[in-house]
Design a protein around this motif. Sequence first.
Motif, mmCIF file in Angstrom:
data_model
loop_
_atom_site.group_PDB
_atom_site.id
_atom_site.type_symbol
_atom_site.label_atom_id
_atom_site.label_comp_id
_atom_site.label_asym_id
_atom_site.label_seq_id
_atom_site.Cartn_x
_atom_site.Cartn_y
_atom_site.Cartn_z
ATOM 1 N N GLY A 98 72.519 162.184 -34.821
ATOM 2 C CA GLY A 98 72.346 162.257 -33.373
ATOM 3 C C GLY A 98 72.615 160.905 -32.732
ATOM 4 N N ASN A 171 60.069 160.934 -28.628
ATOM 5 C CA ASN A 171 59.701 159.811 -29.489
ATOM 6 C C ASN A 171 59.578 158.617 -28.561
ATOM 7 O OD1 ASN A 171 59.568 157.686 -31.271
ATOM 8 N ND2 ASN A 171 61.605 157.966 -32.141
ATOM 9 N N ASP A 199 68.333 164.272 -25.096
ATOM 10 C CA ASP A 199 68.138 164.050 -26.530
ATOM 11 C C ASP A 199 67.061 165.017 -27.018
ATOM 12 O OD1 ASP A 199 67.213 163.170 -28.993
ATOM 13 O OD2 ASP A 199 67.653 161.074 -28.559
ATOM 14 N N TYR A 202 64.097 166.458 -31.612
ATOM 15 C CA TYR A 202 62.804 166.944 -32.132
ATOM 16 C C TYR A 202 62.481 168.354 -31.622
ATOM 17 C CZ TYR A 202 62.113 162.083 -33.492
ATOM 18 O OH TYR A 202 62.267 160.841 -34.055
ATOM 19 N N SER A 229 70.365 167.243 -33.926
ATOM 20 C CA SER A 229 70.469 166.578 -35.217
ATOM 21 C C SER A 229 69.823 167.409 -36.320
ATOM 22 C CB SER A 229 69.739 165.235 -35.120
ATOM 23 O OG SER A 229 69.632 164.643 -36.386
ATOM 24 N N SER A 231 68.442 165.688 -38.737
ATOM 25 C CA SER A 231 67.532 164.709 -39.329
ATOM 26 C C SER A 231 66.083 165.155 -39.353
ATOM 27 C CB SER A 231 67.634 163.379 -38.593
ATOM 28 O OG SER A 231 68.860 162.770 -38.895
ATOM 29 N N LYS A 232 65.563 165.561 -38.190
ATOM 30 C CA LYS A 232 64.134 165.868 -38.122
ATOM 31 C C LYS A 232 63.900 167.369 -38.265
ATOM 32 C CE LYS A 232 64.477 161.592 -36.682
ATOM 33 N NZ LYS A 232 63.858 160.323 -36.895
ATOM 34 N N ARG A 240 72.959 162.309 -42.464
ATOM 35 C CA ARG A 240 73.653 161.872 -41.259
ATOM 36 C C ARG A 240 74.509 162.967 -40.621
ATOM 37 N NH1 ARG A 240 70.910 159.966 -39.513
ATOM 38 N NH2 ARG A 240 72.047 158.663 -38.040
HETATM 39 N N1 PLP Z 1 66.944 160.302 -30.866
HETATM 40 C C1 PLP Z 1 65.649 160.031 -31.077
HETATM 41 C C2 PLP Z 1 64.680 160.197 -29.964
HETATM 42 C C3 PLP Z 1 65.219 159.605 -32.342
HETATM 43 O O1 PLP Z 1 63.928 159.332 -32.551
HETATM 44 C C4 PLP Z 1 66.179 159.446 -33.372
HETATM 45 C C5 PLP Z 1 65.778 158.945 -34.685
HETATM 46 O O2 PLP Z 1 64.701 158.499 -34.933
HETATM 47 C C6 PLP Z 1 67.506 159.762 -33.076
HETATM 48 C C7 PLP Z 1 67.861 160.186 -31.826
HETATM 49 C C8 PLP Z 1 68.583 159.618 -34.115
HETATM 50 O O3 PLP Z 1 68.506 160.569 -35.082
HETATM 51 P P1 PLP Z 1 69.647 160.772 -36.169
HETATM 52 O O4 PLP Z 1 69.001 160.555 -37.480
HETATM 53 O O5 PLP Z 1 70.110 162.162 -35.963
HETATM 54 O O6 PLP Z 1 70.725 159.786 -35.904
#
Ligand code: PLP
Length: 381
Positions: A98, A171, A199, A202, A229, A231-232, A240
């Motif tokens: 992301g 976040n 964004d 989450y 993303s 990721s979470k 990635r």
């Molecule tokens: N946006 C926020 C609010 C995040 O907290 C994070 C990662 O901690 C990201 C984007 C980036 O995530 P990614 O791992 O998908 O690059």
Amino acid sequence: MKLSEKAKISPSATGRINSLAKQKRSSGTHVYNFAAGEPILPNHKSILQGASEAIENQYFPYPPVAGIPELRKIVVEWINKHHNTSFELEGTLVTCGGKFALLLAFEALLNPGDEVLLPAPYWVSFPDMVKLGGGIAKPVLGGTDLKVRPQDLQKHLTEKTKALIFNNACNPTGVVYTRKEIEEILAFAKAADLIVISDEVYSDVVYDGKFISCGSFPEYRDRVIVIQSCSKNLGMTGWRVGFAFGPADVINAMTALQSQSITGTSLISQLAAVAGFENFPEVNTYVKDTLRKRRDLFVETFEQVFKLPMEKPDSALYIFTSLESLGAEGTDCVKYCERMLEERNVAIVPGLAFGMEGYVRFAFGEPESEIQNGLIALGKK
Ligand code: PLP
């Protein structure tokens, strides 16, 4: 050697604390790591299986710049169905996390001097990423509930304001905006002719309350870019894989920028992500349930150690709390975090990195025993 202006960018504050913690660890000291913003847990087996099957193919050419067709298709169907959006395949881009999607969006949309409204407290990387994209981030503090409203944003609006970054679920605060609150913010953005970079990484780590996507309001579709993303939501930080959804002209520009920078995202990671989305309910429940347990344990232990009630965050994997709650009022948050790492071997991130003095951020992505023992170490008299 003389470095460029762009290179005068500080490494991410969470990254700095993390590497200090790692340094300590490598010298044999046990460090309780509340700084890392990621779910520390083995990947779900379906993701690993997707990657293993991909490896068996033995052929890894350059990936298509915008992402492999099967991932673009499954992810756009997922977001449309799951978050009530109506994005199109041409408006879907796979990127390297992301974070890179955000950078591409800033690069594609900002001209030098353009201002970007940034609700605070914000994710640490936003100000520097806006700068890299050529713009200037304008932090906007919200109310005592840590939510920002149109009247707060209005105060920072100038003729140079081009965009608004909206991070829901948030976040570091874990706040989740209601449909009505989002609608008011989108209406404000329309009236001020702003692009909204939403964004939503989450979106599916929401424990209490309902997540609403900015992409689910058809009347604002032409000004909203959604960042997503694996990721979470799928617990795939190291793979990635991230996404951008939006109007085709913006996504095309971002794709061109991607073609001249990273080319695309690793094929193995993309195929692992396809497997993740094919099994989304199962994978996401696994990640979310693990994190919910860690959140509950964090709050319970914190209340016992610091003898104060603590509200559970509605989403994400962070606790944003005041120095006062830690019995450290009047201290500077950077000094406090440095001292805790030095003296107690506990890594926490100062609130200043998120645009707020007087606060610190704990991440509860680590296993339960680490959370419990780390808080006990922190609270020792
Ligand atoms: N946006 C926020 C609010 C995040 O907290 C994070 C990662 O901690 C990201 C984007 C980036 O995530 P990614 O791992 O998908 O690059």
